[in-house]
Design an enzyme around this catalytic site. Structure first.
Site, PDB file in Angstrom:
ATOM      1  N   SER A 237       0.855  -1.193   0.000  1.00 31.37           N
ATOM      2  CA  SER A 237       0.000   0.000   0.000  1.00 31.37           C
ATOM      3  C   SER A 237       0.885   1.234   0.000  1.00 31.37           C
ATOM      4  CB  SER A 237      -0.858  -0.007   1.259  1.00 31.37           C
ATOM      5  OG  SER A 237      -0.010   0.101   2.375  1.00 31.37           O
ATOM      6  N   LYS A 238       0.270   2.350  -0.296  1.00 28.60           N
ATOM      7  CA  LYS A 238       1.003   3.610  -0.349  1.00 28.60           C
ATOM      8  C   LYS A 238       1.686   3.895   0.993  1.00 28.60           C
ATOM      9  CE  LYS A 238       0.713   7.931  -2.569  1.00 28.60           C
ATOM     10  NZ  LYS A 238       1.621   8.046  -3.584  1.00 28.60           N
TER      11      LYS A 238
END
Ligand code: GLU
Length: 464
Positions: A237-238
């Site tokens: 994920s970011k």
């Protein structure tokens, strides 16, 4: 062995770390075998491709130091080349015109699914001998039996039954080539011998091999690199690092740290963690690529970055830190002062952003300095302040306020009182820096100068 590799991003976003790792592997393989590394922009998706992304990818490649040979190839400039090869396949009987509508093909797929088969085009137009016409596409005439087998550099032998593939479209009804067609033509024309890419493309490879065979082209070696996962084993994920290379650049990472980190994430050479670029070029021969997905660990990346920051010549470190120091609003700083600050604070910083931020207390006046409350409690308590009160006159007497005499004054006090450095240095550091950062105290004090250093000590004493 003659080796030509390539990196072929689609300019639909900035260069992310997954793409960067593929690019680095391809670059290293070419450099290891003294071959060529080529660069291609796959911009045929006109809706999603943007010039700003092309520019950003080029800038990230440059920042990472991934240089390539020859001109950059743009797929949108090669439409007639792809067309020529599709015509060649039509002429040689390896492809045919198809008039089936999208609805008809959907219905075929549904029928196949109903029979428990893979959804596929059923070859309706394969033997009809149709010519060109409005709304017609061109399909490759795939073999009806057999297997497509290839030895992947990462995953080992992969074998796909052609029954799983159907007669794929190679030219759409609007005349544009499909992705697989364009990639094969480009990789052939660019002389690519080794294709390293993300394993999201592994299902395209048997199809591409059939196109190579139909065109009579030599099939390159493929290597499909697994995804980078988050620390929890889920999709990255970011928050956990799925970010663009430029974001890492803005965070104050050094390109050599990111390159080192990304290469190790998916490739190994025993237990070794730190590799110079020269070592990587020497050791990376396309073997020892890990077939299982690696997990991203931002702490390890920062640790590596800290390592490279310590190793850089201070002039270079200061040059790289300057834009970050400017962002902190410190105002004009001479090269000399900036280099001194880098020397004084580099040991504990893991990024250039952290390093620049750590200078703040040194660039304030004693009046502006704010003591860290935890430090006040622990170091600037009655005992700490009592030391500072006795130290003050010792430092007042130092005429040449440079590191050596300052150190002598401090030493004389510590020894004269029968104390240990660790009883005196922490409150002094808290008074001088405001928190427990920085390196050698006399160096820090000399940087501030006598007046400012003494003002800081007085201010700390006044906390009582
Ligand atoms: N343009 C493709 C991508 O960005 C890469 C295709 C390839 O490497 O063959 O995912």
């Amino acid at each position: 062995m003659s080796v030509t590799t390539r990196f072929a991003p689609s300019p639909t976003g900035h260069l992310h770390i997954g793409g960067a790792r593929t690019a680095i592997f391809s670059w290293l393989l070419a450099r290891h075998f003294k071959g060529k590394f080529r660069f291609r922009i796959e911009d045929t998706d006109l809706q999603r491709s943007k010039q700003e992304y092309t520019d950003s990818i080029l800038a990230s490649m440059q920042w990472l130091g991934l240089t390539w040979e020859g001109e950059t190839t743009y797929q949108t400039k090669r439409m007639d080349v792809y067309s020529k090869y599709v015509d060649q396949l039509l002429a040689s009987g390896h492809a045919y015109w198809c008039s089936c509508t999208a609805e008809e093909v959907d219905a075929m797929r549904e029928r196949a699914k109903g029979l428990g088969l893979k959804p596929r085009y059923d070859g309706h137009c394969r033997e009809l001998g149709l010519g060109p016409g409005e709304g017609r596409c061109v399909r490759l005439k795939c073999p009806l039996q057999g297997k497509v087998v290839f030895d992947d550099m990462v995953k080992g032998r992969i074998s796909i039954d052609v029954a799983e593939l159907d007669d794929m479209v190679i030219r759409r009804s609007d005349g544009t080539p499909t992705y697989n067609m364009a990639v094969v033509v480009d990789d052939h024309d660019m002389g690519i011998t080794h294709v390293i890419r993300g394993d999201d493309h592994v299902s395209n490879t048997p199809r591409q091999i059939l196109i190579y065979q139909a065109l009579g082209f030599e099939v390159p070696t493929f290597g499909h690199v697994p995804m980078i996962l988050g620390p929890d084993g889920a999709k990255l994920s970011k928050r956990h690092g799925a970010r663009a290379v430029i974001e890492y650049q803005k965070d104050g990472l050094l390109p050599q740290a990111l390159v080192n980190y990304l290469v190790r994430l998916g490739w190994s050479h025993g237990d070794q963690e730190i590799f110079s670029l020269e070592e990587l070029v020497e050791l990376f021969d396309g073997t020892h690529l890990n077939p299982s997905a690696a997990r991203f660990d931002s702490r390890k990346l920062e640790w590596l970055n800290g390592h490279y920051m310590k190793k850089l010549p201070v002039e270079e470190l200061a040059r790289l830190t300057r834009p970050f120091a400017e962002d902190c609003g410190y105002g004009a700083l001479s090269d000399e002062r900036l280099q001194t600050l880098c020397t004084l604070f580099r040991d504990r910083a893991r990024t250039l952003v952290e390093l620049a931020a750590s200078f703040a207390p040194m660039l304030k006046t004693a009046d502006e300095l704010e003591f860290d409350p935890a430090c006040v409690e622990k170091q600037l308590n009655a005992e700490g302040r009592a030391h500072l009160e006795k130290l003050l006159p010792c430092f007042e007497q130092v005429v040449d306020f440079s590191p050596e005499p300052i150190n002598e004054a401090l030493k004389a006090y510590v020894e004269g009182q029968g104390l240990k450095f660790k009883q005196v240095a922490p409150p002094l550091r808290a008074a001088i820096v405001g928190y427990m950062g920085g390196s050698h105290l006399p160096d820090l004090m000399a940087f501030l100068g006598k007046e400012d250093s003494l003002a800081r000590i007085r201010k700390a004493i006044a906390l009582g």
